[in-house]
Design a protein around this motif. Structure first.
Motif, PDB file in Angstrom:
ATOM      1  N   HIS A   6       0.826  -1.193   0.000  1.00 11.94           N
ATOM      2  CA  HIS A   6       0.000   0.000   0.000  1.00 11.94           C
ATOM      3  C   HIS A   6       0.870   1.256   0.000  1.00 11.94           C
ATOM      4  O   HIS A   6       1.931   1.280   0.611  1.00 11.94           O
ATOM      5  N   PRO A   7       0.420   2.320  -0.688  1.00 18.36           N
ATOM      6  CA  PRO A   7       1.194   3.566  -0.689  1.00 18.36           C
ATOM      7  C   PRO A   7       1.171   4.231   0.682  1.00 18.36           C
ATOM      8  O   PRO A   7       0.295   3.955   1.507  1.00 18.36           O
ATOM      9  N   ASP A   8       2.105   5.111   0.910  1.00 10.26           N
ATOM     10  CA  ASP A   8       2.201   5.848   2.168  1.00 10.26           C
ATOM     11  C   ASP A   8       1.034   6.816   2.287  1.00 10.26           C
ATOM     12  O   ASP A   8       0.796   7.635   1.403  1.00 10.26           O
ATOM     13  N   TYR A   9       0.278   6.719   3.353  1.00  7.22           N
ATOM     14  CA  TYR A   9      -0.894   7.552   3.606  1.00  7.22           C
ATOM     15  C   TYR A   9      -0.519   8.540   4.699  1.00  7.22           C
ATOM     16  O   TYR A   9      -0.258   8.147   5.835  1.00  7.22           O
ATOM     17  N   HIS A  10      -0.458   9.833   4.363  1.00  9.05           N
ATOM     18  CA  HIS A  10       0.066  10.830   5.288  1.00  9.05           C
ATOM     19  C   HIS A  10      -0.752  12.124   5.212  1.00  9.05           C
ATOM     20  O   HIS A  10      -1.640  12.261   4.389  1.00  9.05           O
ATOM     21  N   THR A  11      -0.417  13.084   6.063  1.00  8.51           N
ATOM     22  CA  THR A  11      -1.132  14.355   6.143  1.00  8.51           C
ATOM     23  C   THR A  11      -0.505  15.376   5.193  1.00  8.51           C
ATOM     24  O   THR A  11       0.708  15.540   5.156  1.00  8.51           O
ATOM     25  N   ILE A  12      -1.376  16.073   4.395  1.00 13.30           N
ATOM     26  CA  ILE A  12      -0.924  17.164   3.526  1.00 13.30           C
ATOM     27  C   ILE A  12      -1.826  18.374   3.765  1.00 13.30           C
ATOM     28  O   ILE A  12      -2.881  18.264   4.371  1.00 13.30           O
ATOM     29  N   GLU A  31       4.784  13.907   3.499  1.00 15.64           N
ATOM     30  CA  GLU A  31       4.215  14.415   4.739  1.00 15.64           C
ATOM     31  C   GLU A  31       4.444  15.921   4.841  1.00 15.64           C
ATOM     32  O   GLU A  31       5.565  16.406   4.696  1.00 15.64           O
ATOM     33  N   GLY A  32       3.350  16.699   5.020  1.00 12.74           N
ATOM     34  CA  GLY A  32       3.451  18.141   5.204  1.00 12.74           C
ATOM     35  C   GLY A  32       3.495  18.959   3.923  1.00 12.74           C
ATOM     36  O   GLY A  32       3.533  20.186   3.984  1.00 12.74           O
TER      37      GLY A  32
END
Length: 73
Positions: A6-12, A31-32
């Motif tokens: 799975h791809p990296d799921y992060h906050t943007i 991230e960010g």
């Protein structure tokens, strides 16, 4: 579940066309990172109900242009 599939799921951060900002989760960027939108629901005619460009090259337009000088009595 398999690891590393799975791809990296992060906050943007998202910046809308009117300057409002919000934070969401996504697989886009890192991230960010900040995504600046060119078109969003606040400015697109499909959501705002604005006017749309009408094509004047259809068959009905050609017919009306060709026979516009005829008058019925």
């Amino acid at each position: 579940m398999k690891k590393d599939t799975h791809p990296d799921y992060h906050t943007i951060n998202i910046v809308m066309t009117d300057g409002t900002k919000f934070e969401t989760k996504s697989t886009w960027g890192k991230e960010g990172d900040t995504m600046t939108l060119d078109i969003d629901p606040a400015s697109h005619p499909a959501w705002t109900g604005g006017t749309q460009k009408v094509q004047d090259k259809g068959q009905v337009s050609k017919f009306n242009k060709r026979f516009s000088n005829l008058k019925t009595s």
